[in-house]
Design a protein around this motif. Structure first.
Motif, PDB file in Angstrom:
ATOM      1  N   ALA A 104       0.839  -1.214   0.000  1.00  0.00           N
ATOM      2  CA  ALA A 104       0.000   0.000   0.000  1.00  0.00           C
ATOM      3  C   ALA A 104       0.866   1.253   0.000  1.00  0.00           C
ATOM      4  CB  ALA A 104      -0.906  -0.003   1.226  1.00  0.00           C
ATOM      5  N   GLN A 108      -2.455   4.926   2.450  1.00  0.00           N
ATOM      6  CA  GLN A 108      -3.538   4.168   1.814  1.00  0.00           C
ATOM      7  C   GLN A 108      -3.641   2.790   2.471  1.00  0.00           C
ATOM      8  OE1 GLN A 108      -5.081   5.894  -0.780  1.00  0.00           O
ATOM      9  NE2 GLN A 108      -3.612   7.477  -0.264  1.00  0.00           N
ATOM     10  N   ALA A 166     -10.696  -1.115   2.649  1.00  0.00           N
ATOM     11  CA  ALA A 166     -10.469   0.246   2.159  1.00  0.00           C
ATOM     12  C   ALA A 166     -11.618   1.185   2.454  1.00  0.00           C
ATOM     13  CB  ALA A 166     -10.204   0.213   0.660  1.00  0.00           C
ATOM     14  N   GLU A 193     -13.537   4.096  -2.833  1.00  0.00           N
ATOM     15  CA  GLU A 193     -12.290   3.552  -2.285  1.00  0.00           C
ATOM     16  C   GLU A 193     -12.250   2.040  -2.529  1.00  0.00           C
ATOM     17  OE1 GLU A 193      -9.858   5.263  -1.296  1.00  0.00           O
ATOM     18  OE2 GLU A 193     -10.758   7.211  -0.895  1.00  0.00           O
ATOM     19  N   ARG A 196     -11.281   1.327  -6.071  1.00  0.00           N
ATOM     20  CA  ARG A 196      -9.846   1.502  -6.205  1.00  0.00           C
ATOM     21  C   ARG A 196      -9.104   0.290  -5.626  1.00  0.00           C
ATOM     22  NH1 ARG A 196      -6.078   2.431  -2.920  1.00  0.00           N
ATOM     23  NH2 ARG A 196      -4.127   3.322  -3.627  1.00  0.00           N
TER      24      ARG A 196
ATOM     25  N   LYS B 138      -6.878   7.226   7.351  1.00  0.00           N
ATOM     26  CA  LYS B 138      -6.725   6.676   5.997  1.00  0.00           C
ATOM     27  C   LYS B 138      -8.059   6.714   5.276  1.00  0.00           C
ATOM     28  CE  LYS B 138      -2.860   3.560   6.650  1.00  0.00           C
ATOM     29  NZ  LYS B 138      -2.416   2.170   6.687  1.00  0.00           N
ATOM     30  N   PRO B 139      -8.094   6.960   3.981  1.00  0.00           N
ATOM     31  CA  PRO B 139      -6.972   7.301   3.107  1.00  0.00           C
ATOM     32  C   PRO B 139      -6.525   8.748   3.311  1.00  0.00           C
ATOM     33  CG  PRO B 139      -9.013   7.316   1.882  1.00  0.00           C
ATOM     34  CD  PRO B 139      -9.363   6.876   3.265  1.00  0.00           C
ATOM     35  N   ARG B 325     -10.239  12.215   1.628  1.00  0.00           N
ATOM     36  CA  ARG B 325      -9.204  12.835   0.789  1.00  0.00           C
ATOM     37  C   ARG B 325      -9.626  14.277   0.545  1.00  0.00           C
ATOM     38  NH1 ARG B 325      -6.347   8.384  -2.183  1.00  0.00           N
ATOM     39  NH2 ARG B 325      -7.513   6.489  -1.765  1.00  0.00           N
TER      40      ARG B 325
END
Lengths: 377, 371
Positions: A104, A108, A166, A193, A196, B138-139, B325
């Motif tokens: 990662a 992330q 994620a 996410e 991704r 995170k992220p 983000r």
């Protein structure tokens, strides 16, 4: 999100995952026999008609069948993630490289990327594209120098789903009762996410509802003991649903356990990514081994050899014969006197299938009906 | 440095009493703490140049005299001047500092504008708030082209309006698998918060109320493209996901108690925040408007004359910003201007003059004693 060490039996080691190791009471799994797939897309259409006929789902295929090595849905999904990971190493059956969680990028949860919209626009791109060009005379040489095969794919309902790891909102969950991974349609806020992070690209964005959707393992059917739509409609009978145990306590009478753990003939798809995917493939026997090892891990050679010898192994043949023979989940199977019997969870007999179809030879001329038969078997 | 040491010696000399002069117990007691505090401040707080200046002033101001009486007076005065100077310093610096921390919501009469180009905004002074990438959960984000944002605020005793303005080279107002929307959010402590929440999405006991504007919701096509009729194959719609349903406003009213649990507060029939955004030559202008009070127990409530914490977040769609983000600020404040502003300014001035008078009196007294 603290990183935890979890045991991943497919790579024979511990690895990092954002959550603790929690295995469901039962794990949804399936075995796909690639050697029998003809890419008729009946599974794709069965799934589509059942689940994804809504607006915003026009190009959404929870089940798809792609030609390998040059077919993809979405475009280049596997070569992209392999490229992002870079060359990695297996030592025997132990994976020494990085999983997507271990690779990662800073800040992330997993290594990954979001495909472009256009990448999803051609679900059957690269169809029937072989591995290379065919020189004059090649087609009469055996084995064939070029190859391709069909890879049928649904969500892997992974033991360590990257989508679950994620999602910053914990909107994706793995069901305790059957290990099916679902996106909470009420909780999702469409951050993508999961799109991704999922290396198999089996979480898809619906631009009408603005949130993520994915294969639901036909859970309403699974709850009734029915196999999924893509499994039961497969005309090539390449698929079998089953509950998978861990390799330390396999049930030899469970057909999926038998194929995955006992015979090790059915292998996970890209186990090196570290998700412990639960759709197992019987690798295509005509494909060069390096490619198979890259796609299915170091057991590929054994799996191919076992499959080639399946005709000598009555139990194995029995397990393979169960494919497509019943619409119910077979918890157990038994082979005796050339007949395989599938049993439901409470021991109820589901189906009896002969390993070899009996042959009846009928006379060319039927006296009773006064007709001639050209097809006499 | 040498010069300073000389002055220092001089002080020590003043403090140490000449031989043969008997010091009373009470005098000693009074003198000591003042000298100590003055010396403490003198040596740690004030830079050497300032110290020299103070010493020089003192030397000129207080006639040199070796008597015990004068020693006492000199130090008292030194301490007082130092404390006074410090007070002035803190007052001025805090005032200067708070200028950049507080958004003053200008009180105006009439309806508040929902358009950024309305001249009413000229009444409000803008403050520029720096934004930093979100690296707490995170992220994470480490880089962003959005560095700051300008805030203006207006109120008319019934409603509150904010104008946010920031630079963004591209207008990202439509969604796609790989396309994200520009967005901006205002965050306030929720009325349900027990104390001031953590600026980053609040915490369990202290929720935050977030007003979230998204360019894709502003985009008219996008607002109406959502399948409004019920369809059992539109999962998000079927279960009433606020992200899925047709938008009636580009602004969403949110409550959050930490990362990852922002929850939409809107009921289909209640839409108390209105918003409007416009992208023009590399800049977004977004207006939020809401009544000062609200029925919902989680909504922030504004009062004329009060100060409310405020923090901001910006998402740049073309840089893949969404969810966590983003770029964020810590707590700033919004103050609602009130009628009684004369009193506000009158009391500090009165206090200032009072203090000055008392000090002058004391100094005069000391001088008289010495004289």
């Amino acid at each position: 999100m603290a990183k935890n060490k979890v045991k991943n039996w497919q790579i024979q080691r511990e690895m990092y995952y954002p959550y603790e190791e929690v295995r469901p009471q039962k794990q949804f799994a399936a075995v796909f026999d690639i050697n029998k797939c003809i890419a008729c897309q009946t599974c794709t259409m069965a799934c589509k008609h059942t689940w994804t006929t809504g607006k915003g789902q026009e190009y959404m295929f929870w089940n798809n069948v792609e030609s390998k090595p040059y077919g993809f849905y979405p475009l280049a999904w596997d070569v992209k993630i392999l490229d992002l990971l870079g060359p990695q190493k297996w030592e025997g059956k132990v994976y020494k490289g990085n999983t997507i969680f271990e690779a990662a990028p800073k800040g992330q949860v997993a290594q990954g990327y979001i495909p472009e919209e256009i990448d999803w626009a051609h679900p059957n791109i690269g169809e029937d594209e072989p591995s290379g060009s065919i020189d004059k005379g090649d087609f009469i040489t055996m084995p064939h120098k070029v190859w391709h095969f069909y890879l049928a794919r649904i969500c892997n309902h992974c033991t360590y789903p990257a989508c679950v790891g994620a999602c910053p909102r914990k909107a994706i969950y793995k069901r305790e009762e059957d290990g099916i991974v679902l996106v909470d349609q009420k909780r999702c806020r469409g951050y993508r996410e999961c799109v991704r992070a999922c290396p198999y690209k089996k979480v898809l964005f619906n631009n009408t509802t603005k949130i993520a959707e994915k294969c639901i393992g036909c859970y309403p059917l699974a709850e009734q003991g029915h196999q999924t739509q893509c499994v039961t409609t497969c005309i090539g009978r390449i698929r079998l649903n089953g509950w998978l145990h861990t390799p330390d306590k396999p049930d030899p009478a469970n057909p999926v356990d038998y194929l995955v753990h006992i015979k090790k003939i059915a292998l996970p798809l890209y186990p090196q990514l570290g998700l412990e995917p639960n759709i197992y493939y019987i690798p295509p026997i005509h494909v060069p081994l390096p490619y198979l090892i890259q796609m299915f891990g170091p057991d590929a050679a054994n799996a191919v050899a076992a499959y080639k010898n399946a005709h000598k192994d009555e139990t194995l043949l029995g397990a393979l014969t169960l494919f497509g023979s019943t619409e119910f989940w077979s918890a157990k199977f038994r082979v005796s006197k050339g007949i395989v019997t599938g049993y439901g969870e409470k021991g109820k007999e589901l189906v009896k299938v002969p390993l070899k179809e009996p042959v009846f030879i009928r006379p060319f001329h039927d006296e009773k009906l006064q007709v001639y038969r050209h097809n006499i078997t | 440095m040498r010069k300073f040491q000389i002055y220092e010696d001089k002080f020590r000399c003043h403090c140490e009493h000449p031989k043969g002069v008997k010091q009373s117990r009470s005098q000693k007691k009074d003198c000591f703490p003042i000298v100590l505090s003055a010396k403490y401040l003198y040596s740690f707080v004030i830079p050497s140049e300032a110290r020299n200046l103070v010493v020089r002033l003192l030397r000129d101001f207080v006639p040199r005299n070796d008597s015990v009486k004068n020693c006492y007076g000199q130090h008292t005065m030194l301490a007082m001047i130092t404390i006074f100077a410090l007070l002035c310093f803190f007052l001025l610096s805090f005032d200067a500092y708070s200028q950049g921390l507080v958004v003053m919501a200008k009180k105006v009469s009439g309806d508040l504008p929902l358009e950024a180009d309305n001249s009413a905004w000229n009444n409000a002074s803008a403050i520029e708030i720096p934004l930093a990438p979100q690296v707490m959960a995170k992220p994470r984000t480490y880089e962003s082209s959005v560095k700051n944002l300008k805030v203006r605020a207006l109120h008319n005793t019934k409603e509150m309006a904010f104008l946010l303005e920031w630079s963004d080279a591209s207008e990202d107002s439509s969604l796609d698998v790989d396309k994200f929307s520009d967005a901006v959010a205002l965050e306030f402590p929720s009325s349900a918060a027990a104390s001031k929440p953590h600026f980053a999405m609040g915490d369990k006991d202290n929720p935050v109320n977030i007003w979230f504007w998204k360019a894709s919701w502003q985009n008219a096509n996008d607002m109406h493209s959502t399948y409004a009729t019920s369809d059992e194959f539109a999962g998000g719609l079927e279960v009433g996901n606020p992200v899925s349903r047709a938008r009636i406003s580009p602004v969403e009213n949110i409550i959050a108690q930490g990362f990852g649990n922002a929850t939409d507060l809107e009921k289909a029939d209640i839409q108390n925040i209105s918003g409007n955004g416009k992208w023009q030559s590399g800049k977004w202008f977004v207006v939020f408007k809401r009544p000062l009070t609200s029925q919902d127990k989680f909504d922030v409530v504004f009062r004329e004359g009060s100060v409310t914490p405020l923090s901001l977040a910006v998402w740049n769609g073309s840089e893949g910003d969404r969810g966590g983000r983003k770029v964020v600020s810590t707590w700033y404040y919004v103050a609602l201007e009130t009628e009684e502003k004369e009193t506000i300014y009158f009391y500090p001035v009165l206090a200032f003059i009072g203090t000055l008078g008392i000090e002058a009196g004391i100094i005069m007294g000391i001088r008289r004693k010495r004289g």
